[in-house]
Write a protein that holds these residues in place. Structure first.
Motif, PDB file in Angstrom:
ATOM      1  N   ILE A 185     -45.821-101.218   2.377  1.00  0.00           N
ATOM      2  CA  ILE A 185     -46.672-100.532   1.401  1.00  0.00           C
ATOM      3  C   ILE A 185     -46.707 -99.063   1.807  1.00  0.00           C
ATOM      4  O   ILE A 185     -47.059 -98.724   2.962  1.00  0.00           O
ATOM      5  CB  ILE A 185     -48.099-101.104   1.377  1.00  0.00           C
ATOM      6  CG1 ILE A 185     -48.076-102.577   0.996  1.00  0.00           C
ATOM      7  CG2 ILE A 185     -48.967-100.316   0.389  1.00  0.00           C
ATOM      8  CD1 ILE A 185     -47.592-102.840  -0.418  1.00  0.00           C
ATOM      9  N   LEU A 186     -46.338 -98.195   0.903  1.00  0.00           N
ATOM     10  CA  LEU A 186     -46.323 -96.756   1.156  1.00  0.00           C
ATOM     11  C   LEU A 186     -47.424 -96.090   0.338  1.00  0.00           C
ATOM     12  O   LEU A 186     -47.865 -96.625  -0.700  1.00  0.00           O
ATOM     13  CB  LEU A 186     -44.968 -96.157   0.771  1.00  0.00           C
ATOM     14  CG  LEU A 186     -43.710 -96.877   1.268  1.00  0.00           C
ATOM     15  CD1 LEU A 186     -42.473 -96.176   0.709  1.00  0.00           C
ATOM     16  CD2 LEU A 186     -43.669 -96.927   2.787  1.00  0.00           C
ATOM     17  N   ILE A 192     -45.869 -94.656   5.429  1.00  0.00           N
ATOM     18  CA  ILE A 192     -46.124 -96.092   5.549  1.00  0.00           C
ATOM     19  C   ILE A 192     -47.612 -96.351   5.740  1.00  0.00           C
ATOM     20  O   ILE A 192     -48.247 -95.825   6.663  1.00  0.00           O
ATOM     21  CB  ILE A 192     -45.327 -96.697   6.725  1.00  0.00           C
ATOM     22  CG1 ILE A 192     -43.818 -96.556   6.468  1.00  0.00           C
ATOM     23  CG2 ILE A 192     -45.709 -98.157   6.921  1.00  0.00           C
ATOM     24  CD1 ILE A 192     -42.960 -97.050   7.619  1.00  0.00           C
ATOM     25  N   VAL A 193     -48.177 -97.167   4.833  1.00  0.00           N
ATOM     26  CA  VAL A 193     -49.563 -97.604   4.948  1.00  0.00           C
ATOM     27  C   VAL A 193     -49.625 -98.953   5.654  1.00  0.00           C
ATOM     28  O   VAL A 193     -50.521 -99.211   6.467  1.00  0.00           O
ATOM     29  CB  VAL A 193     -50.218 -97.702   3.556  1.00  0.00           C
ATOM     30  CG1 VAL A 193     -51.633 -98.273   3.658  1.00  0.00           C
ATOM     31  CG2 VAL A 193     -50.247 -96.340   2.889  1.00  0.00           C
ATOM     32  N   ARG A 194     -48.674 -99.819   5.361  1.00  0.00           N
ATOM     33  CA  ARG A 194     -48.634-101.133   5.988  1.00  0.00           C
ATOM     34  C   ARG A 194     -47.185-101.588   6.112  1.00  0.00           C
ATOM     35  O   ARG A 194     -46.426-101.520   5.135  1.00  0.00           O
ATOM     36  CB  ARG A 194     -49.428-102.160   5.178  1.00  0.00           C
ATOM     37  CG  ARG A 194     -49.473-103.548   5.828  1.00  0.00           C
ATOM     38  CD  ARG A 194     -49.901-104.614   4.835  1.00  0.00           C
ATOM     39  NE  ARG A 194     -51.181-104.295   4.217  1.00  0.00           N
ATOM     40  CZ  ARG A 194     -51.613-104.870   3.085  1.00  0.00           C
ATOM     41  NH1 ARG A 194     -50.842-105.746   2.465  1.00  0.00           N
ATOM     42  NH2 ARG A 194     -52.777-104.537   2.587  1.00  0.00           N
ATOM     43  N   ASP A 195     -46.811-102.046   7.294  1.00  0.00           N
ATOM     44  CA  ASP A 195     -45.499-102.643   7.524  1.00  0.00           C
ATOM     45  C   ASP A 195     -45.697-104.157   7.549  1.00  0.00           C
ATOM     46  O   ASP A 195     -46.346-104.690   8.451  1.00  0.00           O
ATOM     47  CB  ASP A 195     -44.913-102.150   8.846  1.00  0.00           C
ATOM     48  CG  ASP A 195     -43.463-102.600   9.050  1.00  0.00           C
ATOM     49  OD1 ASP A 195     -43.070-103.638   8.467  1.00  0.00           O
ATOM     50  OD2 ASP A 195     -42.730-101.932   9.788  1.00  0.00           O
ATOM     51  N   VAL A 226     -47.013 -97.687  -3.225  1.00  0.00           N
ATOM     52  CA  VAL A 226     -45.648 -98.093  -3.548  1.00  0.00           C
ATOM     53  C   VAL A 226     -45.300 -99.331  -2.742  1.00  0.00           C
ATOM     54  O   VAL A 226     -45.535 -99.376  -1.522  1.00  0.00           O
ATOM     55  CB  VAL A 226     -44.629 -96.975  -3.229  1.00  0.00           C
ATOM     56  CG1 VAL A 226     -43.201 -97.449  -3.501  1.00  0.00           C
ATOM     57  CG2 VAL A 226     -44.937 -95.718  -4.036  1.00  0.00           C
ATOM     58  N   VAL A 227     -44.770-100.353  -3.416  1.00  0.00           N
ATOM     59  CA  VAL A 227     -44.172-101.498  -2.732  1.00  0.00           C
ATOM     60  C   VAL A 227     -42.690-101.185  -2.532  1.00  0.00           C
ATOM     61  O   VAL A 227     -41.977-100.885  -3.495  1.00  0.00           O
ATOM     62  CB  VAL A 227     -44.319-102.794  -3.544  1.00  0.00           C
ATOM     63  CG1 VAL A 227     -43.582-103.936  -2.850  1.00  0.00           C
ATOM     64  CG2 VAL A 227     -45.778-103.151  -3.718  1.00  0.00           C
ATOM     65  N   ALA A 228     -42.234-101.231  -1.291  1.00  0.00           N
ATOM     66  CA  ALA A 228     -40.828-100.979  -0.971  1.00  0.00           C
ATOM     67  C   ALA A 228     -40.226-102.239  -0.373  1.00  0.00           C
ATOM     68  O   ALA A 228     -40.813-102.854   0.530  1.00  0.00           O
ATOM     69  CB  ALA A 228     -40.691 -99.815   0.008  1.00  0.00           C
TER      70      ALA A 228
END
Length: 422
Positions: A185-186, A192-195, A226-228
């Motif tokens: 989650i970016l 990066i907010v969450r890996d 953003v979902v990456a």
């Protein structure tokens, strides 16, 4: 599929924007809107048009005024790969109010690419696995064993604890026999907010699904994220991204209901292709039983279960609608065309290759000859205009199992309509 791509256009309508009308004597409030999607190429040339009438009901006007309910729908169509202009027009059938939006629609032909690739990511309010006997091929919301309730707005409410994600992975190589999926989650700046880590998955075949639920509880509200997604198999890599907003603008979709009216319409839809035993079973079932019966009925007739759509079902529904539109007995009520002889033939065999018409004259009856070159080496049907009122009835056919009367021409010329009463 050959030279075209199965494409879905998602949209929603806020229920409170519709005008509801009370239905007597049930004290039900109903609203309807017409959706028309016009697709043109970049030069403005028309490519396709999809139209649909959508209805919703509530039990009291207070429910109709709720602003947190959206009616979500999907318009499916087939387009060649390319860039298009899509104009959606919504018309409230009660008030006449209209709304429009215009989108750029980019269609990519996955079949033309032989390297590892991820489809567009789809966000959903819910994503549930369904068994074959629960799935309904009549809805584009059923995809490869899952019921996907889409979120066209990309906005999720704070009370939505999970963002559901659906995607498809294409062109997995034979080796290595596994691939990895890494998700992040970016924030809107790309940080990066969450890996969410890496998952290794055994290769199921050439294609695979990306089905995930992403918790939203610890994300900051009223901000875009953003979902990456990154997929790796050996040296091959494919990536996909999509933005979403965790805010207050999201609303829940309306649950689809299966009513007695829908059950009766579906009975008519299957009347000519179901066996006598199947029709007897269908009549005896409850509403939920009929819903499940229909799901299994169409699933067993799907010519290619690997594709998202059921080609047989779509063709049959189109023929049914065409029969009602063109062969109903009155112009005011175009709902019984399926129950005419010409309508039945259209539904069972499709449009004829050629139609020869013989108009009425003094002392003669109008009739039509429908020719099918692709059936049994070539067959034809003779329809006689009953009392010259536009109600054409089958008099003779060379198709096996249909009414056969080799003296049809003589009887039309000399006996008139009495022949149909014998």
């Amino acid at each position: 599929s050959h030279d075209s791509c199965y494409t879905e256009y998602y949209y929603h309508v806020t229920r409170s924007s519709l005008e509801f009308v009370r239905l007597e004597p049930d004290s039900i409030w109903q609203a309807q809107f017409r959706a028309i999607l016009i697709v043109t190429d970049t030069a403005g040339h028309p490519i396709d048009t999809v139209a649909k009438l959508v209805g919703t009901q509530v039990h009291n006007p207070d429910e109709a005024r709720r602003r947190d309910i959206k009616i979500i729908d999907i318009l499916p169509l087939y387009l060649k790969a390319g860039t298009y202009r899509a104009e959606l027009e919504i018309t409230d059938m009660a008030s006449g109010d209209q709304g429009r939006r215009v989108d750029e629609l980019i269609v990519r032909d996955m079949g033309a690419i032989d390297s590892l690739m991820i489809s567009d990511l789809q966000f959903a309010y819910s994503l549930q696995p369904v068994t074959d006997d629960q799935a309904s091929p009549a809805s584009a919301k059923y995809k490869n064993g899952y019921l996907v309730e889409p979120n066209p707005s990309d906005v999720f409410a704070p009370e939505d604890s999970i963002l559901f994600l659906y995607g498809e992975l294409y062109n997995l190589a034979t080796m290595p026999d596994s691939y990895s999926v890494h998700m992040w989650i970016l924030d809107d700046y790309g940080d990066i907010v969450r890996d969410m880590g890496t998952e290794w998955i055994a290769r199921p075949g050439e294609n695979a699904l990306l089905v995930y639920g992403i918790p939203l509880a610890d994300l900051l509200p009223d901000q875009w994220h953003v979902v990456a997604v990154e997929v790796e198999q050996g040296e091959a890599t494919a990536t996909a991204r999509r933005r979403f907003l965790l805010g207050t603008g999201a609303v829940r979709p309306v649950e689809e209901e299966f009513t007695e009216e829908q059950a009766e319409l579906n009975r008519k839809l299957i009347a000519y292709i179901a066996t006598a035993e199947e029709l007897t079973e269908y009549r005896a079932l409850s509403l939920e039983g009929k819903r499940r019966f229909l799901a299994d009925f169409w699933r067993r007739r799907d010519p290619d279960p690997a594709t998202p759509q059921n080609e047989f079902f779509e063709s049959h529904v189109n023929r049914f609608g065409w029969a009602n539109l063109n062969y109903s007995r009155t112009l005011l009520d175009r709902t019984d065309g399926w129950n005419t002889d010409r309508g039945r033939v259209i539904i069972l065999y499709g449009e004829p290759d050629e139609v020869v018409q013989s108009p009425s004259a003094i002392g003669t009856w109008a009739w039509e000859r429908w020719e099918y070159q692709r059936i049994e080496g070539g067959v034809y049907f003779i329809f006689l205009d009953w009392k010259n009122l536009g109600d054409y009835r089958l008099m003779h056919s060379t198709k096996q199992g249909e009414r056969f009367d080799p003296e049809w021409q003589r009887k039309i010329d000399y006996e008139g309509l009495d022949i149909l009463n014998k």
